[in-house]
Enzyme design. Structure first.
Site, PDB file in Angstrom:
ATOM      1  N   TYR A 140      46.546  27.985  31.393  1.00 43.27           N
ATOM      2  CA  TYR A 140      47.445  28.761  30.542  1.00 43.27           C
ATOM      3  C   TYR A 140      46.597  29.712  29.705  1.00 43.27           C
ATOM      4  CZ  TYR A 140      50.715  30.005  26.856  1.00 43.27           C
ATOM      5  OH  TYR A 140      51.472  30.711  25.969  1.00 43.27           O
ATOM      6  N   ARG A 174      59.523  25.893  30.137  1.00 42.84           N
ATOM      7  CA  ARG A 174      59.986  24.679  29.467  1.00 42.84           C
ATOM      8  C   ARG A 174      59.805  23.482  30.392  1.00 42.84           C
ATOM      9  NH1 ARG A 174      65.582  25.072  26.333  1.00 42.84           N
ATOM     10  NH2 ARG A 174      64.774  23.040  25.674  1.00 42.84           N
ATOM     11  N   TYR A 208      48.714  25.676  20.073  1.00 46.43           N
ATOM     12  CA  TYR A 208      48.201  25.167  21.348  1.00 46.43           C
ATOM     13  C   TYR A 208      46.931  24.350  21.127  1.00 46.43           C
ATOM     14  CZ  TYR A 208      48.061  25.215  26.454  1.00 46.43           C
ATOM     15  OH  TYR A 208      48.089  24.858  27.773  1.00 46.43           O
TER      16      TYR A 208
END
EC number: 1.3.1.9
Length: 258
Positions: free
Chosen positions: A148, A195, A158
């Site tokens: 990511y 999600r 994060y």
């Protein structure tokens, strides 16, 4: 057209129908791959039942428990692959975890135990699974993991997972360098925010998704199946010259300056 007929693929990290690993498994199956699926064992058998029911339409020939913090289970998984298949062609690594408390607030307050857990499950597991897969990829192979943008940029909340993803991407390069002489390719897909069960633990994940929808060139986020399409491509001979790379599948968000 992608054709993975005759290829044996092990997919890790399916938790439910929102998992990116589930999107990848579907696309590998559609391309003709023979699937093996692992699940995280628990005392009540919750994950085994849920994942088993989910993947049944894909008719996996192997369905195995594998907790990547348990060396014996990892060895048992690959022993079974050797005994049942004789060869592994594709390894899909979709494993990431950090304590919820470490995915909000100040990064400097990450606990020692939380830091170690995040890197063990999210980063070291790729190294360990690749090492176990190496002797089974006798005809070459493709190892694919998920990253990511938070591994290269500071993304709010994060935190330790960003450090884990940075280590994961470095591991991709080192593994690609080591395994290339055996015609084993190693790549990462850096997907936009989706999600999932894992992402739900990140503070402000819905705000992140809405921001991408407003800023990304395609004005949307991506789907699990779009990531699955990219994984199927990387697993195929069409990507035979690609290794050590991080491919962004994020509707173009990564290119934007602000």
């Amino acid at each position: 057209m992608l054709n993975l007929t005759g290829k044996n693929a092990l997919v890790t990290g399916i938790a439910n129908n929102r998992s990116i690993a589930w999107g990848i498994a579907q696309q590998l199956h559609a391309a003709g791959a023979n699937l093996g699926i692992t699940y995280l064992p628990d005392e009540r058998g919750k994950f085994e039942k849920k994942v088993s029911e989910l993947v049944e339409p894909l008719n996996p020939s192997l369905f195995l428990p594998c907790n990547v913090q348990n060396d014996e289970q990892i060895q048992s998984t690959f022993d079974t692959i050797r005994d049942k298949w004789g060869r592994l062609d594709i390894l899909i690594h979709c494993l990431a975890f950090a304590n919820r408390d470490d995915l909000t607030g100040d990064f400097s307050q990450t606990s020692r135990a939380g830091f170690a857990t995040a890197l063990d499950i999210s980063t070291f597991s790729l190294v360990q699974l690749s090492g176990a897969a190496k002797p089974l990829m006798t005809e070459g192979g493709s190892i694919i993991t998920l990253s990511y943008l938070g591994g290269v940029r500071a993304v709010p909340n994060y935190n330790v997972m960003g450090v884990a993803k940075a280590g994961l991407e470095a591991s991709v390069r080192y593994l690609a360098s080591e395994l290339g002489s055996q015609n084993i390719r190693v790549n990462a897909i850096s997907a936009g925010p989706i999600r999932t069960l894992a992402s739900s633990a990140v503070g402000g994940i819905l705000d992140m998704i809405h921001h991408v929808e407003q800023v990304a060139p395609l004005r949307r986020t991506v789907t699990q199946l779009e990531v699955g399409n990219t994984a199927a491509f990387l697993a195929s001979d069409l990507a035979s010259g690609i290794t050590g790379q991080v491919l962004y599948v994020d509707a173009g968000y990564e290119i934007m300056g602000m």
